[in-house]
Structures are given as C-alpha cells and as structure tokens.
Scaffold this active site. Structure first.
Site, PDB file in Angstrom:
ATOM      1  N   LEU A 117      -8.041  -3.235  -4.263  1.00 46.45           N
ATOM      2  CA  LEU A 117      -9.332  -3.531  -4.899  1.00 46.45           C
ATOM      3  C   LEU A 117      -9.166  -3.897  -6.381  1.00 46.45           C
ATOM      4  O   LEU A 117      -9.333  -5.055  -6.778  1.00 46.45           O
ATOM      5  CB  LEU A 117     -10.261  -2.308  -4.752  1.00 46.45           C
ATOM      6  CG  LEU A 117     -11.655  -2.439  -5.361  1.00 46.45           C
ATOM      7  CD1 LEU A 117     -12.433  -3.577  -4.722  1.00 46.45           C
ATOM      8  CD2 LEU A 117     -12.423  -1.125  -5.197  1.00 46.45           C
ATOM      9  N   ASP A 118      -8.791  -2.888  -7.172  1.00 52.58           N
ATOM     10  CA  ASP A 118      -8.689  -3.084  -8.617  1.00 52.58           C
ATOM     11  C   ASP A 118      -7.546  -4.037  -8.946  1.00 52.58           C
ATOM     12  O   ASP A 118      -6.403  -3.787  -8.588  1.00 52.58           O
ATOM     13  CB  ASP A 118      -8.469  -1.710  -9.270  1.00 52.58           C
ATOM     14  CG  ASP A 118      -8.170  -1.796 -10.747  1.00 52.58           C
ATOM     15  OD1 ASP A 118      -8.757  -2.675 -11.399  1.00 52.58           O
ATOM     16  OD2 ASP A 118      -7.361  -0.996 -11.242  1.00 52.58           O
TER      17      ASP A 118
ATOM     18  N   THR B  51     -11.681  -3.802 -12.432  1.00 49.99           N
ATOM     19  CA  THR B  51     -12.108  -2.472 -12.888  1.00 49.99           C
ATOM     20  C   THR B  51     -11.039  -1.829 -13.774  1.00 49.99           C
ATOM     21  O   THR B  51     -11.299  -0.787 -14.371  1.00 49.99           O
ATOM     22  CB  THR B  51     -12.436  -1.569 -11.686  1.00 49.99           C
ATOM     23  OG1 THR B  51     -11.549  -1.889 -10.613  1.00 49.99           O
ATOM     24  CG2 THR B  51     -13.864  -1.749 -11.229  1.00 49.99           C
TER      25      THR B  51
ATOM     26  N   LYS C 205      -1.946   1.529 -13.256  1.00 51.34           N
ATOM     27  CA  LYS C 205      -2.546   0.658 -12.237  1.00 51.34           C
ATOM     28  C   LYS C 205      -2.052   1.030 -10.842  1.00 51.34           C
ATOM     29  O   LYS C 205      -0.844   1.154 -10.630  1.00 51.34           O
ATOM     30  CB  LYS C 205      -2.260  -0.809 -12.547  1.00 51.34           C
ATOM     31  CG  LYS C 205      -3.045  -1.287 -13.748  1.00 51.34           C
ATOM     32  CD  LYS C 205      -2.944  -2.787 -13.938  1.00 51.34           C
ATOM     33  CE  LYS C 205      -3.799  -3.210 -15.118  1.00 51.34           C
ATOM     34  NZ  LYS C 205      -3.566  -4.608 -15.482  1.00 51.34           N
TER      35      LYS C 205
ATOM     36  N   SER D 127      -7.263   0.702  -0.843  1.00 56.29           N
ATOM     37  CA  SER D 127      -7.325   1.021  -2.278  1.00 56.29           C
ATOM     38  C   SER D 127      -7.108   2.503  -2.533  1.00 56.29           C
ATOM     39  O   SER D 127      -7.486   3.332  -1.717  1.00 56.29           O
ATOM     40  CB  SER D 127      -8.704   0.612  -2.817  1.00 56.29           C
ATOM     41  OG  SER D 127      -8.950   1.185  -4.077  1.00 56.29           O
ATOM     42  N   ALA D 128      -6.529   2.820  -3.701  1.00 56.99           N
ATOM     43  CA  ALA D 128      -6.345   4.220  -4.097  1.00 56.99           C
ATOM     44  C   ALA D 128      -7.639   4.823  -4.628  1.00 56.99           C
ATOM     45  O   ALA D 128      -7.737   6.033  -4.799  1.00 56.99           O
ATOM     46  CB  ALA D 128      -5.277   4.294  -5.183  1.00 56.99           C
TER      47      ALA D 128
ATOM     48  N   LYS E 288       0.128   5.355  -2.990  1.00 54.90           N
ATOM     49  CA  LYS E 288       1.111   4.280  -3.090  1.00 54.90           C
ATOM     50  C   LYS E 288       2.183   4.730  -4.080  1.00 54.90           C
ATOM     51  O   LYS E 288       1.822   5.342  -5.076  1.00 54.90           O
ATOM     52  CB  LYS E 288       0.440   2.995  -3.612  1.00 54.90           C
ATOM     53  CG  LYS E 288      -0.695   2.490  -2.728  1.00 54.90           C
ATOM     54  CD  LYS E 288      -1.480   1.399  -3.469  1.00 54.90           C
ATOM     55  CE  LYS E 288      -2.748   1.036  -2.708  1.00 54.90           C
ATOM     56  NZ  LYS E 288      -3.611   0.062  -3.425  1.00 54.90           N
TER      57      LYS E 288
ATOM     58  N   GLU F 198      -1.751  -7.432  -3.436  1.00 51.51           N
ATOM     59  CA  GLU F 198      -1.542  -6.331  -4.398  1.00 51.51           C
ATOM     60  C   GLU F 198      -1.210  -6.843  -5.797  1.00 51.51           C
ATOM     61  O   GLU F 198      -0.490  -7.806  -5.948  1.00 51.51           O
ATOM     62  CB  GLU F 198      -0.363  -5.462  -3.949  1.00 51.51           C
ATOM     63  CG  GLU F 198      -0.724  -4.131  -3.347  1.00 51.51           C
ATOM     64  CD  GLU F 198      -1.398  -3.150  -4.297  1.00 51.51           C
ATOM     65  OE1 GLU F 198      -1.399  -3.359  -5.523  1.00 51.51           O
ATOM     66  OE2 GLU F 198      -1.922  -2.149  -3.799  1.00 51.51           O
ATOM     67  N   ASP F 199      -1.733  -6.115  -6.803  1.00 49.46           N
ATOM     68  CA  ASP F 199      -1.409  -6.464  -8.195  1.00 49.46           C
ATOM     69  C   ASP F 199      -0.460  -5.450  -8.828  1.00 49.46           C
ATOM     70  O   ASP F 199      -0.004  -5.678  -9.949  1.00 49.46           O
ATOM     71  CB  ASP F 199      -2.679  -6.531  -9.059  1.00 49.46           C
ATOM     72  CG  ASP F 199      -3.295  -5.162  -9.268  1.00 49.46           C
ATOM     73  OD1 ASP F 199      -3.455  -4.427  -8.272  1.00 49.46           O
ATOM     74  OD2 ASP F 199      -3.596  -4.814 -10.418  1.00 49.46           O
TER      75      ASP F 199
HETATM   76  P1  B16 Z   1     -10.524   6.329  -8.804  1.00 51.68           P
HETATM   77  P2  B16 Z   1      -6.555   0.184  -6.548  1.00 51.68           P
HETATM   78  C1  B16 Z   1      -6.688   2.210  -8.287  1.00 51.68           C
HETATM   79  O1  B16 Z   1      -7.324   1.176  -7.578  1.00 51.68           O
HETATM   80  C2  B16 Z   1      -6.598   1.836  -9.758  1.00 51.68           C
HETATM   81  O2  B16 Z   1      -5.722   0.729  -9.929  1.00 51.68           O
HETATM   82  C3  B16 Z   1      -6.054   3.010 -10.540  1.00 51.68           C
HETATM   83  O3  B16 Z   1      -6.014   2.680 -11.919  1.00 51.68           O
HETATM   84  C4  B16 Z   1      -6.971   4.217 -10.300  1.00 51.68           C
HETATM   85  O4  B16 Z   1      -6.469   5.372 -10.979  1.00 51.68           O
HETATM   86  C5  B16 Z   1      -7.054   4.503  -8.796  1.00 51.68           C
HETATM   87  O5  B16 Z   1      -7.527   3.360  -8.128  1.00 51.68           O
HETATM   88  C6  B16 Z   1      -7.978   5.666  -8.479  1.00 51.68           C
HETATM   89  O6  B16 Z   1      -9.295   5.300  -8.804  1.00 51.68           O
HETATM   90  O7  B16 Z   1     -10.406   7.186 -10.035  1.00 51.68           O
HETATM   91  O8  B16 Z   1     -11.725   5.428  -8.801  1.00 51.68           O
HETATM   92  O9  B16 Z   1     -10.437   7.160  -7.550  1.00 51.68           O
HETATM   93  O10 B16 Z   1      -5.752  -0.754  -7.411  1.00 51.68           O
HETATM   94  O11 B16 Z   1      -5.693   1.019  -5.611  1.00 51.68           O
HETATM   95  O12 B16 Z   1      -7.705  -0.494  -5.862  1.00 51.68           O
HETATM   96 MG    MG Z   2      -4.695  -2.684  -7.861  1.00 50.22          MG
END
Ligand code: B16
Ligand code: MG
Length: 217
Positions: free
Chosen positions: A15-16, A22, A50, A119-120, A150, A174-175
């Site tokens: 996602l991010d 975000t 990230k 996504s995390a 991850k 993935e980024d």
């Molecule tokens: P939250 P992704 C990740 O999103 C972010 O890249 C990472 O910076 C963040 O700590 C993590 O999600 C958890 O996010 O606090 O909203 O649960 O790149 O896996 O989509």
């Molecule tokens: Mg990401």
C-alpha cells in the site's frame, strides 16, 4: 514499455509507497513523537522505517535515540504516534493515490487479474476507503491479519491463498526492500517501485505504476 509477464494470474499490491503516499504522514507523525522524546531524525533514516511494522519502527527510533522504554510505555508511544498519523490520514480524499495507481487497478481488474493487498499497515482499510480504491480488491491482507512482518512472506502467501492463485503465478508490487525480500522468499515475481539502484532482487523496477502496461490476460 514493460508488460505483466505471461503466466501471472494474481497481482498483490503493497500500500504505502505503491498505491498511496502515506510515507510522508508516517514520517511527520514519527518525527513529532521523536521530538517529544528530545530526539530528531532525518528523511534518510526514515527510509529504514518503510514497510516495517509500527512497533518495529518505534523500536528502531528508540534504538537510534539510545532511549529505553518498557513494553507498556512503547505501546503508549505507538498509540500516540498512530493518533497523530490518523489525523493526517483522515484528511485524505478520493483520488489521493500515487500517479497511475488507480488507472492500473482499473485496467488490471478489467483484464481479469485477481487483486490483493499485502500491507503491513493496520490502517490499510481506512486508507483504501478514503482514497476510493477499496472495491478493486478481491482480498485484503494487512497488519491486522499477520503475525510476522516483512521480510517474512506471510502477508503475501496469505494474499495468494485468498486469491486462489499459486505464489509462482503472483506478481507483487513493492517499494521497500523488506517487501521485495518477502515476495522472493514466498516464491513470487516482484516489481520494484522506485529507483533501480535502491531495490535489489526484483524482476524489474519501474518509477511508478504508469510504467507498466496491463494488456490482455
Ligand atoms: P500502521 P506498507 C507500512 O505500510 C509502512 O510502510 C510503514 O512505514 C508502517 O510502519 C507500516 O505500514 C505499519 O503501518 O502503523 O498504519 O499499522 O508499505 O506495508 O503498506
Ligand atoms: Mg510500502
């Protein structure tokens, strides 16, 4: 322009940094929290956060700052950061997606690909709803549904399973290096989003989703 490899049936999106930006909100909220602890960090250090889970991000910042906190204190700090992060996320609107993202989802869906989120983030559903892209997803696997972060492949393997597609027939977007490693360990194809010099072990790298042709399945 590069196209989606022939055997691919399922697409799994981080996602991010892939669909939405975000990362800038995470950075602002973590910086605000770090500042209350008398610490500051740069955008360069932020790169290491990230794709990393909320609690792991906090632990990294505490390590950089040389600060020790109990588990209960860490939970309170992570909750405070999340409140500040959500203030920013709540300002997001329909169409606040990265260049090419929504068009790519629309074309992929029309072409018959199965689509999952991997996504995390524990805030993933809210972000997908606010930006108006939630209906493109056949499955959503996020930080609430996984126990290992991850580079463990759990989030992507669960995504492939939910789509009913073999990992080898999935393409992950993935980024973050941790996410690329996770996709590889899971036996999937992976497209890096960003700069080729920063991302290792991908099938190929594109700047953003405008750089990949959907075509026909
Ligand atoms: P939250 P992704 C990740 O999103 C972010 O890249 C990472 O910076 C963040 O700590 C993590 O999600 C958890 O996010 O606090 O909203 O649960 O790149 O896996 O989509
Ligand atoms: Mg990401």
């Amino acid at each position: 322009m590069t196209g989606i490899p022939q055997n691919i049936k399922g697409l799994i999106f981080d996602l991010d940094g892939v669909l939405v930006d975000t990362a800038v909100f995470h950075f602002q909220a973590w910086k605000r929290l770090a500042n209350t602890l008398g610490y500051d960090f740069t955008e360069r250090e932020n790169e290491q956060l990230k794709g990393v889970s909320r609690v792991q991000s906090l632990q990294l910042i505490l390590k950089w700052a040389g600060i020790e906190k109990t588990e209960a204190e860490q939970e309170a700090l992570a909750a405070k950061k999340n409140d500040w992060y959500l203030e920013l996320v709540n300002q997001m609107k329909m169409g606040d997606t990265l260049p090419g993202a929504e068009e790519f989802l629309k074309e992929s869906k029309a072409a018959g690909y199965k689509i999952a989120l991997g996504s995390a983030s524990k805030n993933a559903r809210l972000i997908l709803e606010k930006t108006g892209i939630i209906d493109y997803f056949d499955a959503i696997i996020d930080g609430n549904g996984v126990s290992a972060s991850k580079p463990d492949p759990e989030v992507f393997l669960k995504g492939a399973e939910a789509l009913g597609v073999e990992p080898a027939d999935c393409l992950v977007f993935e980024d973050a290096q941790a996410g690329i490693d996770a996709a590889r360990v899971g036996g999937m194809h992976v497209v890096g989003i960003g700069k080729a010099e920063d991302l290792h072990g991908t099938d190929f790298v594109i700047r953003d989703l405008r750089g990949l042709k959907v075509g026909q399945r």
